[in-house]
Design a protein around this motif. Structure first.
Motif, PDB file in Angstrom:
ATOM      1  N   VAL A  50       0.574  -0.975  -0.046  1.00 45.92           N
ATOM      2  CA  VAL A  50       0.054   0.180   0.011  1.00 45.92           C
ATOM      3  C   VAL A  50       0.753   1.381  -0.027  1.00 45.92           C
ATOM      4  CG1 VAL A  50      -2.354  -0.463   0.937  1.00 45.92           C
ATOM      5  CG2 VAL A  50      -0.354   0.104   2.906  1.00 45.92           C
ATOM      6  N   MET A  51       1.926   1.179   0.529  1.00 48.00           N
ATOM      7  CA  MET A  51       3.115   2.649   0.397  1.00 48.00           C
ATOM      8  C   MET A  51       3.501   2.998  -0.666  1.00 48.00           C
ATOM      9  SD  MET A  51       2.787   3.426   3.329  1.00 48.00           S
ATOM     10  CE  MET A  51       3.419   4.983   3.223  1.00 48.00           C
ATOM     11  N   GLU A  52       3.558   1.638  -1.983  1.00 49.55           N
ATOM     12  CA  GLU A  52       4.044   1.858  -2.804  1.00 49.55           C
ATOM     13  C   GLU A  52       3.268   2.365  -4.018  1.00 49.55           C
ATOM     14  OE1 GLU A  52       6.934   1.157  -6.206  1.00 49.55           O
ATOM     15  OE2 GLU A  52       7.064   1.628  -4.314  1.00 49.55           O
ATOM     16  N   VAL A  53       1.460   1.579  -3.756  1.00 49.92           N
ATOM     17  CA  VAL A  53       1.064   2.095  -4.049  1.00 49.92           C
ATOM     18  C   VAL A  53       0.248   3.988  -4.303  1.00 49.92           C
ATOM     19  CG1 VAL A  53      -1.555   2.084  -4.310  1.00 49.92           C
ATOM     20  CG2 VAL A  53      -1.206  -0.223  -4.420  1.00 49.92           C
ATOM     21  N   LYS A  54       0.581   4.185  -2.369  1.00 53.59           N
ATOM     22  CA  LYS A  54       0.128   5.441  -2.689  1.00 53.59           C
ATOM     23  C   LYS A  54       1.907   6.173  -3.137  1.00 53.59           C
ATOM     24  CE  LYS A  54       1.057   8.241   2.119  1.00 53.59           C
ATOM     25  NZ  LYS A  54       2.086   9.030   1.753  1.00 53.59           N
TER      26      LYS A  54
ATOM     27  N   ASN B  95      -5.558  -6.957  -5.992  1.00 49.11           N
ATOM     28  CA  ASN B  95      -6.519  -7.348  -4.609  1.00 49.11           C
ATOM     29  C   ASN B  95      -6.643  -9.053  -4.325  1.00 49.11           C
ATOM     30  OD1 ASN B  95      -8.847  -8.204  -3.807  1.00 49.11           O
ATOM     31  ND2 ASN B  95      -9.969  -7.280  -4.491  1.00 49.11           N
ATOM     32  N   THR B  96      -6.500  -9.070  -3.732  1.00 53.51           N
ATOM     33  CA  THR B  96      -6.164 -10.672  -2.854  1.00 53.51           C
ATOM     34  C   THR B  96      -6.977 -11.872  -3.695  1.00 53.51           C
ATOM     35  OG1 THR B  96      -4.458 -10.157  -1.242  1.00 53.51           O
ATOM     36  CG2 THR B  96      -5.129 -12.540  -1.445  1.00 53.51           C
ATOM     37  N   LEU B  97      -8.274 -10.655  -3.523  1.00 53.92           N
ATOM     38  CA  LEU B  97      -9.890 -11.990  -3.741  1.00 53.92           C
ATOM     39  C   LEU B  97      -9.970 -11.808  -5.277  1.00 53.92           C
ATOM     40  CD1 LEU B  97     -11.888 -10.868  -1.522  1.00 53.92           C
ATOM     41  CD2 LEU B  97     -11.147 -12.591  -1.228  1.00 53.92           C
ATOM     42  N   GLU B  98      -9.264 -11.147  -6.425  1.00 53.13           N
ATOM     43  CA  GLU B  98      -9.021 -10.728  -7.196  1.00 53.13           C
ATOM     44  C   GLU B  98      -9.530 -12.567  -8.590  1.00 53.13           C
ATOM     45  OE1 GLU B  98      -7.924  -8.521 -11.722  1.00 53.13           O
ATOM     46  OE2 GLU B  98      -8.352  -7.182  -9.878  1.00 53.13           O
ATOM     47  N   GLN B  99      -8.411 -12.763  -8.403  1.00 51.68           N
ATOM     48  CA  GLN B  99      -8.257 -14.200  -8.765  1.00 51.68           C
ATOM     49  C   GLN B  99      -9.770 -15.329  -8.704  1.00 51.68           C
ATOM     50  OE1 GLN B  99      -5.077 -16.370  -7.951  1.00 51.68           O
ATOM     51  NE2 GLN B  99      -5.312 -18.243  -9.454  1.00 51.68           N
ATOM     52  N   PRO B 100      -9.289 -15.556  -7.430  1.00 51.56           N
ATOM     53  CA  PRO B 100     -10.757 -16.483  -7.079  1.00 51.56           C
ATOM     54  C   PRO B 100     -12.083 -16.368  -7.647  1.00 51.56           C
ATOM     55  CG  PRO B 100      -9.701 -16.072  -5.036  1.00 51.56           C
ATOM     56  CD  PRO B 100      -9.097 -15.543  -5.749  1.00 51.56           C
TER      57      PRO B 100
END
Length: 109
Positions: free
Chosen positions: A17-21, A38-43
């Motif tokens: 998140v710090m890199e995104v910021k 997003n960790t949930l994107e693949q499933p």
């Protein structure tokens, strides 16, 4: 529930998140496209093909950053090309999508 149970914690990507910021603050879309995830994107894409299709459509349109938000109810796409946004907003194939055109605000020093 199925989506959370499908996460493979050994292979899933955890965004920095710090890199995104930093990328947002520096308007570095190339870096942003590599670090937003997003960790949930693949499933979620495996369970609901419409999510995968929506994501691919936005990528094919040319958006620089495309990611699922939350557990799959929302996708977001970022671009520096306003015509891409208008293309999606006016595409009759996706008229049932709830779409909003937004602007990233610049940080005031």
């Amino acid at each position: 529930k199925e989506c959370f149970e499908s996460i493979n914690f050994e292979t899933c990507v955890h965004p920095d998140v710090m890199e995104v910021k930093r990328c947002l603050e520096e308007n570095d879309f190339e870096c942003l496209s590599k670090c937003v995830s997003n960790t949930l994107e693949q499933p979620a894409c495996e369970l609901v093909p419409e999510i995968k299709n929506a994501r691919q459509y936005l990528i094919d349109c040319g958006f620089e950053v495309v990611c699922m938000s939350g557990s799959g109810s929302t996708m977001f796409a970022l671009t520096r090309k306003p015509e891409l946004i208008d293309k999606v907003l006016n595409d009759p194939n996706y008229k049932n999508w709830f779409s909003v055109k937004c602007k990233i605000l610049e940080k005031v020093q």
